[in-house]
Design a protein around this motif. Structure first.
Motif, PDB file in Angstrom:
ATOM      1  N   GLN A 285      54.143  84.623  60.942  1.00 34.56           N
ATOM      2  CA  GLN A 285      54.635  84.771  59.752  1.00 34.56           C
ATOM      3  C   GLN A 285      56.167  83.321  59.224  1.00 34.56           C
ATOM      4  OE1 GLN A 285      54.817  88.785  57.140  1.00 34.56           O
ATOM      5  NE2 GLN A 285      53.146  89.091  58.276  1.00 34.56           N
ATOM      6  N   ALA A 286      57.242  83.904  59.561  1.00 33.19           N
ATOM      7  CA  ALA A 286      57.902  82.821  60.045  1.00 33.19           C
ATOM      8  C   ALA A 286      57.847  81.798  60.700  1.00 33.19           C
ATOM      9  CB  ALA A 286      59.236  83.956  61.156  1.00 33.19           C
ATOM     10  N   ARG A 287      57.648  81.687  61.470  1.00 28.75           N
ATOM     11  CA  ARG A 287      56.908  80.077  62.433  1.00 28.75           C
ATOM     12  C   ARG A 287      56.655  79.480  60.317  1.00 28.75           C
ATOM     13  NH1 ARG A 287      54.481  81.737  67.832  1.00 28.75           N
ATOM     14  NH2 ARG A 287      56.477  82.232  68.535  1.00 28.75           N
ATOM     15  N   VAL A 288      55.556  80.031  60.040  1.00 24.94           N
ATOM     16  CA  VAL A 288      54.569  79.542  58.969  1.00 24.94           C
ATOM     17  C   VAL A 288      55.782  79.471  57.798  1.00 24.94           C
ATOM     18  CG1 VAL A 288      53.150  79.850  57.400  1.00 24.94           C
ATOM     19  CG2 VAL A 288      52.200  79.906  59.380  1.00 24.94           C
ATOM     20  N   ALA A 289      56.964  80.196  57.782  1.00 27.00           N
ATOM     21  CA  ALA A 289      57.846  80.190  56.308  1.00 27.00           C
ATOM     22  C   ALA A 289      58.128  79.352  56.605  1.00 27.00           C
ATOM     23  CB  ALA A 289      57.693  81.731  56.132  1.00 27.00           C
ATOM     24  N   ALA A 290      58.619  79.285  57.622  1.00 24.23           N
ATOM     25  CA  ALA A 290      59.823  77.830  57.607  1.00 24.23           C
ATOM     26  C   ALA A 290      59.726  76.669  57.899  1.00 24.23           C
ATOM     27  CB  ALA A 290      60.841  78.322  59.391  1.00 24.23           C
ATOM     28  N   VAL A 291      58.398  76.471  58.405  1.00 23.34           N
ATOM     29  CA  VAL A 291      57.695  74.814  58.205  1.00 23.34           C
ATOM     30  C   VAL A 291      56.744  75.109  56.769  1.00 23.34           C
ATOM     31  CG1 VAL A 291      56.279  73.490  58.919  1.00 23.34           C
ATOM     32  CG2 VAL A 291      57.392  74.991  60.193  1.00 23.34           C
ATOM     33  N   ALA A 292      56.874  75.776  55.585  1.00 23.20           N
ATOM     34  CA  ALA A 292      56.727  75.393  54.386  1.00 23.20           C
ATOM     35  C   ALA A 292      57.849  74.981  53.412  1.00 23.20           C
ATOM     36  CB  ALA A 292      55.956  77.079  53.880  1.00 23.20           C
ATOM     37  N   LEU A 293      59.333  76.346  53.658  1.00 27.28           N
ATOM     38  CA  LEU A 293      60.429  75.531  53.100  1.00 27.28           C
ATOM     39  C   LEU A 293      60.969  74.393  53.421  1.00 27.28           C
ATOM     40  CD1 LEU A 293      62.624  77.184  51.911  1.00 27.28           C
ATOM     41  CD2 LEU A 293      63.648  77.773  54.043  1.00 27.28           C
ATOM     42  N   LEU A 294      60.235  73.552  54.775  1.00 26.79           N
ATOM     43  CA  LEU A 294      60.529  71.947  54.529  1.00 26.79           C
ATOM     44  C   LEU A 294      59.478  70.902  54.531  1.00 26.79           C
ATOM     45  CD1 LEU A 294      62.054  72.616  57.695  1.00 26.79           C
ATOM     46  CD2 LEU A 294      63.225  72.582  56.294  1.00 26.79           C
ATOM     47  N   ARG A 295      58.070  71.634  54.200  1.00 25.17           N
ATOM     48  CA  ARG A 295      56.772  70.782  54.122  1.00 25.17           C
ATOM     49  C   ARG A 295      56.099  71.279  53.508  1.00 25.17           C
ATOM     50  NH1 ARG A 295      59.434  68.587  57.915  1.00 25.17           N
ATOM     51  NH2 ARG A 295      59.204  68.907  60.092  1.00 25.17           N
ATOM     52  N   GLY A 296      56.200  72.405  52.558  1.00 28.24           N
ATOM     53  CA  GLY A 296      55.561  72.905  51.228  1.00 28.24           C
ATOM     54  C   GLY A 296      54.020  72.712  52.061  1.00 28.24           C
ATOM     55  N   ASP A 297      52.567  72.026  50.950  1.00 26.13           N
ATOM     56  CA  ASP A 297      51.583  72.004  51.527  1.00 26.13           C
ATOM     57  C   ASP A 297      51.236  71.186  52.980  1.00 26.13           C
ATOM     58  OD1 ASP A 297      50.962  74.004  49.383  1.00 26.13           O
ATOM     59  OD2 ASP A 297      50.476  72.225  47.749  1.00 26.13           O
ATOM     60  N   ASP A 298      52.006  70.337  53.300  1.00 26.65           N
ATOM     61  CA  ASP A 298      51.667  70.499  55.115  1.00 26.65           C
ATOM     62  C   ASP A 298      52.215  71.228  55.919  1.00 26.65           C
ATOM     63  OD1 ASP A 298      51.640  68.033  53.757  1.00 26.65           O
ATOM     64  OD2 ASP A 298      53.387  67.043  54.285  1.00 26.65           O
ATOM     65  N   ALA A 299      52.562  72.434  55.379  1.00 19.58           N
ATOM     66  CA  ALA A 299      53.066  73.179  56.800  1.00 19.58           C
ATOM     67  C   ALA A 299      51.315  74.330  56.718  1.00 19.58           C
ATOM     68  CB  ALA A 299      53.563  74.931  55.991  1.00 19.58           C
ATOM     69  N   PRO A 300      51.164  74.711  57.934  1.00 20.11           N
ATOM     70  CA  PRO A 300      49.670  75.956  58.042  1.00 20.11           C
ATOM     71  C   PRO A 300      49.437  76.824  57.079  1.00 20.11           C
ATOM     72  CG  PRO A 300      51.354  75.729  59.857  1.00 20.11           C
ATOM     73  CD  PRO A 300      51.911  74.505  59.271  1.00 20.11           C
ATOM     74  N   GLU A 301      48.267  77.633  57.254  1.00 20.35           N
ATOM     75  CA  GLU A 301      48.374  78.309  56.343  1.00 20.35           C
ATOM     76  C   GLU A 301      48.672  79.746  57.326  1.00 20.35           C
ATOM     77  OE1 GLU A 301      44.656  77.974  54.102  1.00 20.35           O
ATOM     78  OE2 GLU A 301      45.749  78.884  52.708  1.00 20.35           O
ATOM     79  N   PHE A 302      48.712  80.927  57.475  1.00 23.86           N
ATOM     80  CA  PHE A 302      49.156  82.098  58.118  1.00 23.86           C
ATOM     81  C   PHE A 302      47.121  82.746  58.201  1.00 23.86           C
ATOM     82  CE2 PHE A 302      49.683  86.796  58.934  1.00 23.86           C
ATOM     83  CZ  PHE A 302      49.761  86.648  59.878  1.00 23.86           C
ATOM     84  N   ASP A 303      46.741  82.331  59.188  1.00 21.47           N
ATOM     85  CA  ASP A 303      46.008  82.628  59.310  1.00 21.47           C
ATOM     86  C   ASP A 303      45.227  83.556  60.822  1.00 21.47           C
ATOM     87  OD1 ASP A 303      43.122  84.089  58.919  1.00 21.47           O
ATOM     88  OD2 ASP A 303      42.306  81.921  58.825  1.00 21.47           O
ATOM     89  N   THR A 304      46.095  84.463  61.700  1.00 21.52           N
ATOM     90  CA  THR A 304      46.247  84.595  62.789  1.00 21.52           C
ATOM     91  C   THR A 304      45.234  86.341  63.120  1.00 21.52           C
ATOM     92  OG1 THR A 304      47.048  84.680  65.053  1.00 21.52           O
ATOM     93  CG2 THR A 304      48.536  85.859  62.893  1.00 21.52           C
TER      94      THR A 304
END
Ligand SMILES: Cc1cc2nc3c(=O)[nH]c(=O)nc-3n(C[C@H](O)[C@H](O)[C@H](O)COP(=O)(O)OP(=O)(O)OC[C@H]3O[C@@H](n4cnc5c(N)ncnc54)[C@H](O)[C@@H]3O)c2cc1C
Length: 387
Positions: A285-304
């Motif tokens: 979750q933290a990996r996804v959230a960090a990228v989402a903070l910087l890149r918005g919709d270009d971040a992958p979704e959390f689905d593992t």
């Protein structure tokens, strides 16, 4: 490091210095953020492995340390966030100061649901050190709660030579594992001399736990492992809570420039909004959230598919996929655990929607291989068995 700063995001504050907070810091740097990074943690020690507290640390004093971080964040330890002004973009701290931010990661985790009246809990390093010290006197121990944490505590107490009773409001670990694995683990616990008493604790007074059916369990040491409560109180005036819950989207976003990760956060997993209070889930979750903070919709979704492990009563379990599981497994390796409870074994289930679950019992297997076994239902390549 390349300068890859999102316009308008120069200062990021991470609140919570657990694995989600630390992973967010690492991931922000990996994603190229080279601005000002500050992490705030109310525990006064550097981040450590929380799962180790109920395993190696409790049983044989094994290490709980994590590798020193390389993200270079300013760490404010022993300081709690007590408020958040979303419009002014400031976190209020309990030392009376404010921290301004352009981006915020909420990673304040959870705390134990208390039973009160002298029952110990296990969440922090201090909790674990206190419990370990108390176990050295070999008191009789009542563990209230029969989830993985309660059963790990019961296992450590039994190993320390204590007489152990577990108060269980369902069969031990049945809601978490499903019947097959729950029976396997309960068998190992009772074989180790642990007594299981059915019922819900409704009171505790001077070492006597009263259960709903009127039964009483008395012990010199009572430990409660009855669930956790997300640490969201500091967000109460922020406008970010919905019915007291911090709900993020599938990329961890809760508001513009604000993301959440780990035990504190609810998020939609395949259509269901829930928390997954597990170590590896906090990392993902933290990996996804960090990228989402910087890149918005270009971040992958959390689905593992969640990864989970536990160690108790001589059983080391690693699981990939959605637990609990119904019915009997297919054996990819080993014999029926009813005949040979201690394995090694590799078990597989398939949910009605096709999703696979792989569980290794006392079998050393790298996580990517376990993931492959879950997906395919086949024994992946050559594996090395171990106890
Ligand atoms: C004893 C134990 C054993 C476990 N074993 C396993 C296991 O075997 N496998 C598994 O998958 N999971 C296990 N878990 C769960 C796993 O440890 C958690 O899912 C994981 O630690 C969550 O990480 P987090 O960073 O979200 O939260 P946390 O680890 O709780 O970190 C949050 C941090 O934020 C701090 N904080 C809270 N409020 C504030 C505030 N207002 N201001 C500043 N700081 C604040 C907290 O004190 C804490 O240091 C175990 C948990 C426990 C307690």
């Amino acid at each position: 490091m390349s300068t890859d700063r999102t316009p308008g995001i120069d200062r990021i504050v991470v609140v919570g210095n657990g694995i989600a907070g630390q992973t967010a810091c690492d991931s922000l740097r990996t994603a190229g953020f080279d601005g000002e990074l500050t992490v705030v943690g109310d525990e006064s020690v550097p981040a450590y492995s929380r799962p180790a507290l109920s395993k190696a640390l409790l049983t044989d004093g094994g290490s709980h340390e994590l590798a020193a971080p390389a993200h270079g964040a300013t760490e404010l330890l022993g300081v709690a966030a007590v408020g958040l002004d979303v419009d002014a973009r400031r976190v209020r701290l309990d030392d009376g100061t404010d921290l301004p931010f352009d981006g915020l990661v909420v990673a304040t985790g959870a705390r134990p649901r208390p039973l009160g009246n002298g029952a110990l809990v296990l969440r922090t390093l201090d909790d674990a050190l206190l419990l370990r010290e108390r176990l050295t006197a070999r008191p009789s121990v009542a563990v209230v709660g029969a989830g993985p944490l309660g059963m790990e505590v019961a296992s450590a107490a039994a190993q320390a030579g204590c007489e152990v009773t577990v108060v269980a409001d369902t069969a031990p670990m049945l809601p978490q594992f499903g019947p097959y694995l729950a029976e396997l683990f309960t068998g190992a616990a009772t074989a180790a001399g642990v007594k299981i008493v059915s019922g819900t604790a409704i009171g505790l007074d001077a070492g006597t736990v009263t259960l709903d059916a009127g039964t009483r369990v008395t012990a010199e040491l009572v430990v409660a492992a009855i669930g956790d409560i997300p640490n969201v109180e500091w967000l109460h005036d922020s406008g970010l809570l919905t019915g007291g819950r911090l709900i993020a989207d599938s990329r961890g976003r809760v508001a513009p420039g604000i993301v959440a990760a780990g035990d504190v956060a609810h998020l939609p997993i395949r259509g269901i909004v829930r928390r997954i209070p597990l170590w590896n889930s906090a990392i993902e979750q933290a990996r996804v959230a960090a990228v989402a903070l910087l890149r918005g919709d270009d971040a992958p979704e959390f689905d593992t598919d969640p990864y989970f492990w536990t160690e108790q009563f001589g059983l080391h379990l690693k699981a990939i996929g959605r637990l609990p599981v119904d019915g009997d497994p297919t054996f990819l390796l080993g014999n029926d655990t009813a005949d040979d409870p201690h394995g090694p074994a590799l078990l597989h289930w398939r949910h009605p929607d096709g999703a696979g679950v792989a569980v290794a019992i006392n079998h050393r297997i790298p996580i990517p291989r376990l993931r492959r076994a879950a997906a395919t239902g086949q024994l992946p390549g050559t594996v090395t068995a171990s106890g």
